[in-house]
Design an enzyme around this catalytic site. Structure first.
Site, PDB file in Angstrom:
ATOM      1  N   TYR A  62       0.813  -1.219   0.000  1.00  0.00           N
ATOM      2  CA  TYR A  62       0.000   0.000   0.000  1.00  0.00           C
ATOM      3  C   TYR A  62       0.848   1.271   0.000  1.00  0.00           C
ATOM      4  CZ  TYR A  62       0.710  -0.638   5.050  1.00  0.00           C
ATOM      5  OH  TYR A  62       1.262  -0.836   6.300  1.00  0.00           O
ATOM      6  N   LYS A  80       8.032   7.616   1.991  1.00  0.00           N
ATOM      7  CA  LYS A  80       7.024   6.553   1.850  1.00  0.00           C
ATOM      8  C   LYS A  80       5.681   7.234   1.609  1.00  0.00           C
ATOM      9  CE  LYS A  80       5.357   2.380   4.181  1.00  0.00           C
ATOM     10  NZ  LYS A  80       5.801   1.207   4.910  1.00  0.00           N
ATOM     11  N   GLU A 129      14.696   7.582   6.985  1.00  0.00           N
ATOM     12  CA  GLU A 129      16.131   7.530   6.711  1.00  0.00           C
ATOM     13  C   GLU A 129      16.335   6.713   5.430  1.00  0.00           C
ATOM     14  OE1 GLU A 129      17.896   5.541   9.998  1.00  0.00           O
ATOM     15  OE2 GLU A 129      19.917   5.682   9.203  1.00  0.00           O
ATOM     16  N   CYS A 131      18.035   4.331   2.820  1.00  0.00           N
ATOM     17  CA  CYS A 131      19.015   3.235   2.783  1.00  0.00           C
ATOM     18  C   CYS A 131      19.507   3.072   1.355  1.00  0.00           C
ATOM     19  CB  CYS A 131      18.378   1.937   3.264  1.00  0.00           C
ATOM     20  SG  CYS A 131      18.036   1.964   4.997  1.00  0.00           S
ATOM     21  N   GLU A 135      18.013  -3.528  -0.939  1.00  0.00           N
ATOM     22  CA  GLU A 135      17.514  -4.614  -0.092  1.00  0.00           C
ATOM     23  C   GLU A 135      18.533  -5.756  -0.018  1.00  0.00           C
ATOM     24  OE1 GLU A 135      13.860  -5.979  -1.801  1.00  0.00           O
ATOM     25  OE2 GLU A 135      12.960  -3.989  -1.794  1.00  0.00           O
ATOM     26  N   ASP A 174       7.192  -9.326   9.951  1.00  0.00           N
ATOM     27  CA  ASP A 174       7.446  -9.396   8.504  1.00  0.00           C
ATOM     28  C   ASP A 174       8.950  -9.362   8.218  1.00  0.00           C
ATOM     29  OD1 ASP A 174       6.652  -9.765   5.913  1.00  0.00           O
ATOM     30  OD2 ASP A 174       5.966  -7.704   5.574  1.00  0.00           O
ATOM     31  N   LYS A 176      12.033 -10.468   6.544  1.00  0.00           N
ATOM     32  CA  LYS A 176      12.358 -11.152   5.279  1.00  0.00           C
ATOM     33  C   LYS A 176      13.408 -10.306   4.569  1.00  0.00           C
ATOM     34  CE  LYS A 176       8.515  -8.905   2.852  1.00  0.00           C
ATOM     35  NZ  LYS A 176       7.390  -9.031   1.933  1.00  0.00           N
ATOM     36  N   GLU A 178      13.535  -8.749   1.877  1.00  0.00           N
ATOM     37  CA  GLU A 178      13.064  -7.507   1.233  1.00  0.00           C
ATOM     38  C   GLU A 178      12.941  -6.365   2.238  1.00  0.00           C
ATOM     39  OE1 GLU A 178      11.817 -10.490   0.663  1.00  0.00           O
ATOM     40  OE2 GLU A 178      10.706 -10.605  -1.220  1.00  0.00           O
ATOM     41  N   ASN A 179      12.734  -6.700   3.513  1.00  0.00           N
ATOM     42  CA  ASN A 179      12.577  -5.649   4.526  1.00  0.00           C
ATOM     43  C   ASN A 179      13.865  -5.382   5.295  1.00  0.00           C
ATOM     44  OD1 ASN A 179       9.946  -5.044   3.895  1.00  0.00           O
ATOM     45  ND2 ASN A 179       9.085  -6.543   5.308  1.00  0.00           N
ATOM     46  N   ASP A 192       9.779  -1.378   7.283  1.00  0.00           N
ATOM     47  CA  ASP A 192       8.403  -1.862   7.156  1.00  0.00           C
ATOM     48  C   ASP A 192       7.818  -2.358   8.480  1.00  0.00           C
ATOM     49  OD1 ASP A 192       5.969  -2.574   6.314  1.00  0.00           O
ATOM     50  OD2 ASP A 192       6.601  -4.146   4.931  1.00  0.00           O
ATOM     51  N   THR A 221       4.446 -12.462   5.134  1.00  0.00           N
ATOM     52  CA  THR A 221       4.626 -12.953   3.772  1.00  0.00           C
ATOM     53  C   THR A 221       4.628 -14.480   3.811  1.00  0.00           C
ATOM     54  OG1 THR A 221       5.934 -10.991   3.387  1.00  0.00           O
ATOM     55  CG2 THR A 221       6.159 -12.752   1.761  1.00  0.00           C
TER      56      THR A 221
HETATM   57  N1  LIG Z   1      14.094   3.775   4.102  1.00  0.00           N
HETATM   58  C1  LIG Z   1      14.162   3.200   2.913  1.00  0.00           C
HETATM   59  N2  LIG Z   1      15.233   3.387   2.113  1.00  0.00           N
HETATM   60  C2  LIG Z   1      15.311   2.784   0.902  1.00  0.00           C
HETATM   61  N3  LIG Z   1      14.348   1.985   0.401  1.00  0.00           N
HETATM   62  C3  LIG Z   1      13.249   1.772   1.149  1.00  0.00           C
HETATM   63  C4  LIG Z   1      13.092   2.365   2.435  1.00  0.00           C
HETATM   64  N4  LIG Z   1      11.919   1.962   2.946  1.00  0.00           N
HETATM   65  C5  LIG Z   1      11.356   1.153   2.040  1.00  0.00           C
HETATM   66  N5  LIG Z   1      12.148   1.029   0.948  1.00  0.00           N
HETATM   67  C6  LIG Z   1      11.868   0.219  -0.250  1.00  0.00           C
HETATM   68  O1  LIG Z   1      10.487   0.255  -0.524  1.00  0.00           O
HETATM   69  C7  LIG Z   1       9.907  -1.061  -0.438  1.00  0.00           C
HETATM   70  C8  LIG Z   1       8.502  -0.964   0.122  1.00  0.00           C
HETATM   71  O2  LIG Z   1       8.555  -0.351   1.385  1.00  0.00           O
HETATM   72  P1  LIG Z   1       7.722  -0.914   2.616  1.00  0.00           P
HETATM   73  O3  LIG Z   1       8.059  -2.368   2.767  1.00  0.00           O
HETATM   74  O4  LIG Z   1       7.925  -0.052   3.792  1.00  0.00           O
HETATM   75  O5  LIG Z   1       6.237  -0.751   2.056  1.00  0.00           O
HETATM   76  P2  LIG Z   1       4.917  -1.508   2.474  1.00  0.00           P
HETATM   77  O6  LIG Z   1       3.784  -0.971   1.663  1.00  0.00           O
HETATM   78  O7  LIG Z   1       4.788  -1.417   3.954  1.00  0.00           O
HETATM   79  O8  LIG Z   1       5.307  -2.975   2.020  1.00  0.00           O
HETATM   80  P3  LIG Z   1       4.718  -4.399   2.356  1.00  0.00           P
HETATM   81  O9  LIG Z   1       3.888  -4.776   1.181  1.00  0.00           O
HETATM   82  O10 LIG Z   1       5.962  -5.280   2.472  1.00  0.00           O
HETATM   83  O11 LIG Z   1       3.976  -4.297   3.640  1.00  0.00           O
HETATM   84  C9  LIG Z   1      10.891  -1.852   0.417  1.00  0.00           C
HETATM   85  O12 LIG Z   1      10.828  -3.238   0.154  1.00  0.00           O
HETATM   86  C10 LIG Z   1      12.217  -1.235   0.005  1.00  0.00           C
HETATM   87  O13 LIG Z   1      12.685  -1.786  -1.205  1.00  0.00           O
END
Ligand SMILES: Nc1ncnc2c1ncn2[C@@H]1O[C@H](COP(=O)(O)OP(=O)(O)OP(=O)(O)O)[C@@H](O)[C@H]1O
Length: 516
Positions: A62, A80, A129, A131, A135, A174, A176, A178-179, A192, A221
């Site tokens: 989302y 975000k 912040e 990153c 990932e 969560d 994994k 990816e997070n 996340d 997941t």
């Molecule tokens: N602080 C950050 N710096 C760099 N990339 C980020 C950062 N936060 C998130 N991302 C990237 O964005 C993607 C999605 O962010 P996030 O997981 O917070 O969203 P979400 O909607 O909560 O996702 P999910 O479907 O996993 O719940 C992450 O997998 C990562 O690749």
């Protein structure tokens, strides 16, 4: 006696009403407290125009996360961006609020920091912040698998983060690859917190009701969910320890331990603990993973204290007090990716594209017909993985509102007409009978599907758009594999981030746009 009985009933019902009112009062007080919290990360009055937007970091179910530079200070953030209408419709408001309030109170070098938030009519924004190392998932993909030293380092940083979180009465739910994000110097930062679950003992300020134990709330997941959660047990710290075991397995082998062609098959494998270790795992790694993947959560090391986990022979030599100062494993950047795969690119040929073979051996349902009769894979609570649970009209408005954000990556502008915006974009593997090829697939609001060869920056296989599902349809063959079917050809794609269902939903939402 009868009169006495009546009186008793009346008294009881009055008492119940009074208790309910008192409870409601308490709830309201707690709500007011939560609403009036003084946040460390302030709610600012900024607008999106105060930022220069850069590349897309990632897409969640989302949200979109974009690199953003604040114009006046030059500070870089990961912004975000969440669509208000979509999170309301998807009942995610509580999750978003909880993520905000929890992140605000965390202070650990391994957890991404929240700097400030703001909002406009359509969206909520969290300035996180940034990153820059991407990932951990991408490092595993690019390296194929990690060495035991690399995996030990990353696993130790995750253990350190989990010890902090569990000490604060928080279950992440969560964990994994990816997070697990990486800083530019290669250290882990956990992101996340949208699924975070505070326990009753948390000293943090959390939302009223968020500590209530609910069975059957499937979050997280599929591949990392422990068996007890599939059996409807409430969340415990054991969730994160199980997911750590899966993540360590994935670092060392290149794929998660219960990987399979569909979420249903993954769940079957988890329930059966159908676990096979590759020969090259050391005894220590095998033993630690085996213990973390114990079906009894109370037997997982880290359950009652972190001493047993940190003292496991796999972590021998780790300097726990100095983790963030130890040089991290070298990051592999995108351009250094597997030369072999680049070699395979030579044969770009539309007739091969028409073959429709899945090639990788993970796909199921090999039909190459044009009908789109396969359902998106569902999570056990009935929602689709990713954003697939939305109706097509919600999905369409969500997609079109976020479309403009995706278009900021200027590399793809040359493939667009003036005013045309990208709705969805992914780096995919195009699966062919003899060869696989890396492509960038773009879906635009025109609508158009454009497949770009990123090494030559040339548009390749021509996918002719049609709103008619008989002339253009998407078939899912696994969470990571899908086929785009037209009367002339069927093209198979692999999305390593398992967004096949999102691709299907996005294309179908655009086909249905006229009816919305
Ligand atoms: N602080 C950050 N710096 C760099 N990339 C980020 C950062 N936060 C998130 N991302 C990237 O964005 C993607 C999605 O962010 P996030 O997981 O917070 O969203 P979400 O909607 O909560 O996702 P999910 O479907 O996993 O719940 C992450 O997998 C990562 O690749």
């Amino acid at each position: 006696m009868a009169v006495g009985g009546e009186m008793e009933k009346e008294f009881e019902s009055k008492l119940r009403l009074q208790q309910q009112q008192q409870q409601q009062g308490k709830k309201q007080q707690a709500m007011q407290r939560a609403n009036s919290i003084a946040f460390r990360a302030p709610q600012e009055q900024f607008t999106i125009d105060d930022f220069e937007l850069g590349k897309m970091y990632g897409t969640g179910s989302y949200s979109k996360v974009v690199r953003a530079k604040k114009k006046d200070t030059g500070n870089i953030y990961a912004l975000k961006i969440m669509d208000k209408k979509f999170i309301t419709k998807e009942n995610k408001i509580q999750y978003v609020k909880l993520e905000r309030i929890v992140l605000d109170q965390l202070d650990h070098p391994g957890i991404i920091r929240l700097f400030f938030t703001f909002q406009d009519t359509y969206s909520l924004y969290m300035a996180l912040e940034s990153c820059e190392g991407g990932e951990l998932f991408d490092q595993i993909i690019r390296k194929g698998r990690l060495s035991e030293d690399e995996a030990r380092f990353y696993a130790a940083e995750v253990v350190d983060i989990l010890e902090y979180l569990h000490g604060l009465g928080l279950i992440h739910r969560d964990i994994k690859p990816e997070n697990l994000l990486l800083t530019s110097d290669g250290h882990i930062k956990l992101a996340d917190f949208g699924s975070v679950k505070p326990t009753k003992d948390t000293p943090l300020t959390v939302l009223p009701d968020s500590t209530v134990e609910r069975a059957c709330t499937f979050v997280g997941t599929a591949a990392y969910i422990p068996p007890e959660v599939l059996n409807s047990c409430p969340a415990t710290y054991g969730n994160d320890l199980w997911a750590l075991g899966c993540t360590l397995f994935q670092m060392l082998s290149g794929s998660s331990p219960f990987k399979d062609a569909s979420e249903w098959l993954i769940f079957q494998r988890i329930m059966a603990r159908d676990l096979h270790f590759p020969d090259y795992f050391s005894d220590e790694a095998r033993d630690l993973i085996d213990q973390l993947l114990d079906v009894d959560p109370t037997k997982r090391p880290g359950w009652s204290s972190y001493t047993s986990l940190k003292g496991h022979p796999f972590f021998r030599g780790i300097d726990w007090g100095n983790l963030r100062h130890i040089p991290a494993p070298k990051l592999v950047s995108e351009s250094n990716e597997n030369e072999e795969e680049e070699e395979q690119e030579a044969q770009w040929n539309l007739t091969h594209g028409a073959s429709g073979g899945t090639g990788s051996g993970t796909g199921v349902g090999s039909s190459t017909g044009t009908g789109s009769n396969q359902q998106a894979p569902s999570t056990p609570n009935g929602g689709n993985h990713g954003s697939g649970a939305a109706s097509s009209s919600d999905a369409y408005s969500h997609l079109s509102r976020l479309a403009s954000i995706d278009s900021f990556d200027s590399r793809w502008q040359e493939f667009l007409e003036p005013g045309e915006a990208i709705v969805m974009i992914s780096k995919l593997k195009k699966i062919q009978k003899l060869t696989n090829k890396k492509v960038q697939l773009l879906l635009t609001d025109k609508p158009k599907l454009i497949c770009v060869d990123p090494s030559k920056m040339q548009a390749k296989c021509n996918i002719i758009w049609s709103d008619d599902p008989n002339c253009l349809s998407v078939q899912l063959t696994s969470p990571s594999h899908f086929k785009i079917c037209t009367p002339k050809k069927v093209i198979s794609f692999e999305d390593s981030k398992e967004r096949a269902a999102q691709w299907k939903m996005a294309i179908e939402a655009l086909q249905n746009r006229r009816f919305n």
